[in-house]
Write a protein that holds these residues in place. Structure first.
Motif, mmCIF file in Angstrom:
data_model
loop_
_atom_site.group_PDB
_atom_site.id
_atom_site.type_symbol
_atom_site.label_atom_id
_atom_site.label_comp_id
_atom_site.label_asym_id
_atom_site.label_seq_id
_atom_site.Cartn_x
_atom_site.Cartn_y
_atom_site.Cartn_z
ATOM 1 N N ASP A 83 43.956 38.300 50.297
ATOM 2 C CA ASP A 83 42.945 38.524 49.269
ATOM 3 C C ASP A 83 42.717 37.276 48.431
ATOM 4 O OD1 ASP A 83 41.212 40.603 48.027
ATOM 5 O OD2 ASP A 83 42.380 40.106 46.248
ATOM 6 N N SER A 87 37.741 35.713 49.849
ATOM 7 C CA SER A 87 37.103 36.433 48.747
ATOM 8 C C SER A 87 35.810 37.130 49.174
ATOM 9 C CB SER A 87 36.798 35.463 47.601
ATOM 10 O OG SER A 87 35.926 34.425 48.039
ATOM 11 N N CYS A 88 35.490 37.111 50.474
ATOM 12 C CA CYS A 88 34.271 37.770 50.948
ATOM 13 C C CYS A 88 34.355 39.265 50.651
ATOM 14 C CB CYS A 88 34.091 37.528 52.450
ATOM 15 S SG CYS A 88 32.596 38.295 53.109
ATOM 16 N N GLU A 89 33.336 39.791 49.999
ATOM 17 C CA GLU A 89 33.394 41.188 49.574
ATOM 18 C C GLU A 89 33.385 42.163 50.749
ATOM 19 O OE1 GLU A 89 28.614 41.543 48.486
ATOM 20 O OE2 GLU A 89 30.131 41.684 46.923
ATOM 21 N N SER A 90 32.966 41.703 51.924
ATOM 22 C CA SER A 90 32.974 42.597 53.086
ATOM 23 C C SER A 90 34.389 42.925 53.543
ATOM 24 C CB SER A 90 32.185 41.984 54.245
ATOM 25 O OG SER A 90 32.763 40.767 54.661
ATOM 26 N N ARG A 91 35.386 42.107 53.155
ATOM 27 C CA ARG A 91 36.759 42.389 53.564
ATOM 28 C C ARG A 91 37.318 43.615 52.856
ATOM 29 N NH1 ARG A 91 42.287 41.745 53.083
ATOM 30 N NH2 ARG A 91 42.173 41.444 50.837
ATOM 31 N N THR A 92 36.954 43.803 51.606
ATOM 32 C CA THR A 92 37.533 44.892 50.818
ATOM 33 C C THR A 92 36.505 45.906 50.325
ATOM 34 O OG1 THR A 92 37.353 43.457 48.872
ATOM 35 C CG2 THR A 92 39.477 43.514 50.004
ATOM 36 N N GLY A 93 35.221 45.630 50.522
ATOM 37 C CA GLY A 93 34.183 46.487 49.958
ATOM 38 C C GLY A 93 34.273 47.926 50.400
ATOM 39 N N SER A 122 40.413 39.697 44.111
ATOM 40 C CA SER A 122 39.321 38.714 44.193
ATOM 41 C C SER A 122 37.953 39.388 44.167
ATOM 42 C CB SER A 122 39.472 37.872 45.465
ATOM 43 O OG SER A 122 39.303 38.673 46.616
ATOM 44 N N ASN A 123 37.844 40.592 44.709
ATOM 45 C CA ASN A 123 36.582 41.319 44.714
ATOM 46 C C ASN A 123 36.532 42.281 43.524
ATOM 47 O OD1 ASN A 123 34.083 42.216 45.550
ATOM 48 N ND2 ASN A 123 34.831 43.425 47.266
ATOM 49 N N TRP A 124 36.959 41.776 42.366
ATOM 50 C CA TRP A 124 37.095 42.602 41.163
ATOM 51 C C TRP A 124 35.769 43.210 40.711
ATOM 52 C CZ3 TRP A 124 34.208 41.239 36.946
ATOM 53 C CH2 TRP A 124 33.657 39.953 36.973
ATOM 54 N N TRP A 126 33.291 44.392 42.447
ATOM 55 C CA TRP A 126 32.990 45.632 43.174
ATOM 56 C C TRP A 126 33.843 46.767 42.610
ATOM 57 C CZ3 TRP A 126 30.885 45.532 48.658
ATOM 58 C CH2 TRP A 126 30.656 46.836 49.134
#
Length: 472
Positions: A83, A87-93, A122-124, A126
């Motif tokens: 993470d 930081s790509c949001e598709s990893r955790t979205g 990192s995708n805080w 979202w």
């Protein structure tokens, strides 16, 4: 993001990756450990080809509820060391969206994970948007300090904070923080809000686009400059031509459509097609024959936008061409052809499946056309597309077409569609599924009572089964 690897449609994993209703039904009868392993695989390795459009989060959240699934794997995924690197949001979205739905169903463990991740992941942003819809004021206020601590207090950090406030989907947390009793937090957030509003105004005032008084040549040059910068501007440029071009400019526009550079040619073709110019169809055919890839794409797109009977007649002659224009002709007949074009649309549908497989982009329009024209002979091909496509949107279109062409749909695919990941597919199922199966009645009642269900689906359900009367 890497292209997802989709398992065969006959496997539990393949069904869940596709978001099919049969995925839920099979998971509920499979060994629980196997079902949870497949479910976790889908949530942690997003299977969608277009993750910004296709729905999966509510579908997977409901299955977690049905299986009483633990969230340990999601927690490990969110707080993995990767993470910090990706930081790509598709990893955790997808995982965050699933947690959001679970929180709305009352899963406190999901709410706690969202809070932790909003504070440190990192995708805080979202996670914060998910919490904005589900958390209480106290929970959101507790996140103000860790979120603001992400931004330094120098000029660069304050600019980044202003951009984060400006671009947030859900403004509720920022509004709460702007009124926070802690003056250091409230002052900083209010300043970021004011900066974001000023940035929007500044961008609107500094547009470098067309100006009143531009000539046809200036519009063409602007379109070409866009291509040289890597931005296709021929569509807005064609709209500009509508405003600046007069009858005396037609020879220049026709010449640009024949031999102009890519910016001028693409703009002229779009302009002429939108105006149903009598020379547009010949010029489109010429561009496909000798134009660049960009010009060919623009010509095909311009042709498909045409509404005239002349364009439909030309499509009947072009539909057998083995090129992009032939494929576009098939799509035009699917959209605007009549009953006499059914065989041509069916042929185009079969050829697309044979040549490009069940995920071909051209199938979206052809599948719709088969349903619109009620082509009963298309049902076997539509059933194949329904089973095999990895696109839940295309599967939904196939379901709509099957409802119009396949007499077995109500007792077959319509039943599983009640559990589908796409709300439009659940809606068509709610209108058609036979209620002789007890599972159908139970699911209709569940959808009617579920606050997370879309209003259109619930309206369709209630048209079949009311709160005080038996299923029809």
């Amino acid at each position: 993001m890497f292209e997802p690897v989709i398992a065969p449609s006959g496997t539990l994993l393949g069904l869940l990756q596709r978001g099919r209703g049969d995925g839920t039904l099979h998971a509920l009868t499979a060994p629980r450990a196997e079902a949870l392993a497949a479910l976790n695989h889908c949530v942690l390795s997003d299977p969608r080809h277009d993750w910004q459009v296709e729905n999966r989060s509510l579908y997977y959240a409901r299955l977690y509820l049905d299986l009483s699934g633990e969230l340990d794997e999601i927690e490990r995924h969110l707080f993995d060391a990767e993470d910090l690197l990706d930081s790509c949001e598709s990893r955790t979205g997808l995982a965050l969206a699933v947690l959001g739905h679970l929180a709305s169903y009352g899963r406190r463990d999901a709410l706690a994970l969202l809070r932790r991740y909003a504070a440190s992941g990192s995708n805080w942003a979202w996670a914060l948007d998910e919490l904005a819809l589900r958390d209480d004021d106290e929970g959101l206020r507790a996140l103000a300090e860790p979120v603001l601590a992400r931004f330094t207090t120098d000029a660069e950090g304050e600019a980044e904070l202003a951009a984060a406030v400006r671009d947030s989907f859900e403004p509720r947390p920022w509004r709460l923080w702007a009124d926070d009793s802690r003056e250091s937090i409230a002052t900083r957030v209010r300043a970021a809000q004011e900066t974001g509003c000023f940035d929007r105004w500044q961008r609107q005032m500094s547009s470098s686009g067309p100006r009143p008084g531009w000539s046809v040549r200036a519009v063409f040059e602007w379109a070409q400059q866009g291509i040289e910068r890597g931005a296709a501007l021929h569509v807005p440029a064609a709209r500009c031509l509508m405003a600046v071009a007069g009858p005396e400019d037609r020879p220049e526009i026709l010449q640009a459509a024949r031999t102009g550079d890519d910016g001028a040619r693409c703009t002229a073709l779009r302009y002429l097609a939108d105006g149903n110019d009598p020379d547009a169809l010949d010029l489109i055919e010429g561009a496909v024959a000798d134009g660049s890839t960009l010009a060919v794409d623009a010509a095909v797109d311009a042709f498909e936008r045409m509404r005239s009977m002349a364009a439909v007649d030309r499509a009947r002659g072009w539909v057998h061409r083995p090129d992009a224009l032939g494929a576009a002709a098939g799509r035009m007949l699917a959209c605007r052809g009549g009953a006499q074009d059914s065989d041509l649309v069916l042929g185009a549908l079969r050829e697309a499946v044979r040549g490009e497989g069940p995920d071909a982009p051209t199938l979206w329009t052809l599948v719709d056309g088969a349903g619109r024209l009620g082509i009963a002979c298309a049902a076997p091909v539509l059933r194949h597309v329904y089973r095999e496509t990895a696109s839940s949107h295309l599967r939904g279109r196939a379901a709509h077409a099957l409802a119009a062409t396949d007499p077995s749909f109500a007792a077959g695919f319509a039943v599983e569609c009640l559990w589908d990941c796409e709300e439009t597919t659940r809606e068509i199922a709610a209108r058609h599924a036979e209620t002789g199966d007890a599972r159908v009645v139970d699911q209709l009642r569940r959808l009617a009572a579920d606050p997370a269900e879309e209003a259109e689906v619930q309206t369709a359900v209630r048209s079949r089964i009311g709160p005080e009367r038996p299923a029809m």
